[in-house]
Design an enzyme around this catalytic site. Structure first.
Site: not given
Length: 143
Positions: A91-94
């Site tokens: 899950h995209l995360h920065i």
């Protein structure tokens, strides 16, 4: 199947939130590189950042920058580190964390069992800094 981040966003798993808007949230990492290490996560499930809509990436980057500025102020550090890894959770995360040197970028040094009270203090410290910076509309009272 929802990701662990979706479960955090939906309140099924606890999280220390410091940011919430219609598009994304920011909550503290459970394996921080430093106290205050925050994950900026879109509400929409996107696995790879390269598959995300450019407008979503732009929004996440703006939020990460605001959080990074709050970290620099709150922790009196030179910079905020930023990275998009994407291997831990699909899950995209920065990642955004307070940083003083390149040595702070070693994910192998992430804390496996950070002190809970220091994590709570870090979340509140960042909430206060974000409010002072004018972002109160996006700062939850507590997580």
């Amino acid at each position: 199947m929802s990701t662990v981040f979706t479960k955090v966003i939906n309140g099924e798993i606890p999280g220390r939130f410091i940011w919430a808007d219609e598009t994304c949230v920011g909550f503290l990492s459970i394996a921080p590189l430093a106290y205050g290490h925050t994950l900026v996560v879109p509400r929409q499930e996107v696995d790879k950042w390269t598959d995300a809509d450019p407008a979503l990436i732009a929004h996440l980057t703006r939020v990460a920058q605001r959080i990074g500025k709050a970290q620099v102020e709150a922790y009196d550090v030179d910079r905020a580190g930023v990275a998009i890894a994407g291997f831990e959770v699909p899950h995209l995360h920065i990642h955004v964390w307070p940083s003083s040197s390149m040595a702070d970028f070693d994910f192998g040094k992430a804390m496996s069992d950070p002190d809970s009270s220091r994590m709570d203090q870090a979340a509140e410290k960042l909430r206060v800094a974000l409010r002072v910076m004018g972002d109160a509309d996006f700062v939850p009272a507590e997580s």
